[in-house]
Design an enzyme around this catalytic site. Sequence first.
Site, PDB file in Angstrom:
ATOM      1  CG  ASN B  23       5.300   9.622 -20.890  1.00 50.53           C
ATOM      2  OD1 ASN B  23       5.913   9.055 -19.988  1.00 50.53           O
ATOM      3  ND2 ASN B  23       5.328  10.932 -21.063  1.00 50.53           N
ATOM      4  CB  SER B  45      10.070  13.900 -23.432  1.00 53.91           C
ATOM      5  OG  SER B  45      10.769  14.053 -22.220  1.00 53.91           O
ATOM      6  CD  GLU B  46       6.885  13.242 -18.244  1.00 56.72           C
ATOM      7  OE1 GLU B  46       7.093  12.554 -19.256  1.00 56.72           O
ATOM      8  OE2 GLU B  46       7.142  12.844 -17.086  1.00 56.72           O
ATOM      9  CG  ASN B  47      10.901  17.584 -20.930  1.00 54.71           C
ATOM     10  OD1 ASN B  47      10.563  16.467 -21.309  1.00 54.71           O
ATOM     11  ND2 ASN B  47      12.058  18.109 -21.228  1.00 54.71           N
ATOM     12  CB  SER B  87       3.439  18.652 -22.580  1.00 48.30           C
ATOM     13  OG  SER B  87       3.919  17.349 -22.373  1.00 48.30           O
TER      14      SER B  87
END
Lengths: 234, 208
Positions: B23, B45-47, B87
């Site tokens: 990340n 991508s943490e979304n 996530s």
Amino acid sequence: MKKIYANATEALDGVLTDGMLIAAGGFGLCGIPELLLDAIKESGAQDLTFASNNAGVDDFGIGILLQTKQVKKMISSYVGENAEFMRQYLSGELELEFNPQGTLAERMRAGGAGIPGFYTKTGVGTVIAEGKEHKEFKGETYIMEEGIFADLAIVKAWKADDTGNLIFRKTARNFNVPAATCGKICVAEVEEIVPRGSLDPDAIHLPGIYVNRIIQGDHEKRIEQRTTRKKEDA
Amino acid sequence: MPWDRNQMAARAAEELEDGMYVNLGIGIPTLVANYVGDKDITLQSENGMLGMGPFPFEGEEDPDLINAGKQTITELSRTSYFDSATSFAMIRGGKIAAAILGAMEVDEKGDLANWMIPGKLVKGMGGAMDLVAGVGRVIVVMDHTNKHGDSKVLTECTLPLTGKGVVDRIITNLGVLDVVEGGLKIVELADGVSEDEMRVATQAKIVD
């Protein structure tokens, strides 16, 4: 079991009350329930608390409910990009509870799964941990966070069938799934309602058991940060 | 000469190994993607995405496809999508090998501050607290000093923390430091930077 409603206003009829807790899907402006937010604005419901990762921008998303001062409190991880939010927050008109993004997502997931609390390492040793129960597991310290049990969930999906089975598109799935599960009632707005049997049962992202009411409508789907590259760079 | 932004990003890219799920934060960390070369790296991508691709060509932007900085991006043949709870489950669960993040302050105990300056507008921590608490290795990339010339590598952070004892390695314009027992250890100096210069710019205790 009729889940399909004609529009957002009808889908929210009898559901909205002043002071309620609403869990909303979306990340930034991506995958937000824009039609339902418009209808909440029109309803005039007051003193609302939103559990939502972000607070929209001034004229789109939850931002439109800040302009009309219908929001009492936000539970969010990031609230930049919104001048009216900052004005209300700094003047004390608006309460704000910061949750780390993953803690917020898990609080919704837990609420939807009937789990009132859970332990996480996130935020240990920071302001987030203040006043929370600390507990050691195998020599590591964790803090307790509570599940969110919302009065209402509003979400946006790509496609639904009439039983409420939902599929999302790309990164617009985000908080929509955990938010949908943690509401006593969930209203979903979608781009297209398709005939029963046309969605692959193996590819459903959220089973219809979580979805009480569905509307179909046209979405603006605004882009917050348009970033591109030139063909010659490739 | 101290490293510039791109050299810092290139140095940070050396930390990544074939097969890693990684990340990248906003700012200099985003540039790291330009320097991974032939290594098989999957960006999270943490979304809600693994396998983040480059920015789209003009006219091909998709409002349903953004990164955690809310920028339009593209997918790759390896891409998968998932919801926010999943996530952060993979982040908290230690499945992400490394996070490369910017910082306002880091200290000799590995404490990190990068989300809030008291008295200034607070925007929120986003996913930073979850990332530093959960991923395998936290690598900070930042300038060694602030615009007033004060060290950002401190004995003790003065700003509200993002995480306590979470940083493993610090890459700055002056070089590379590791958080070890008792303080920070100099791993590498940028070309032309002397150990004295590094020590003078560092408030934290440096150990051998």
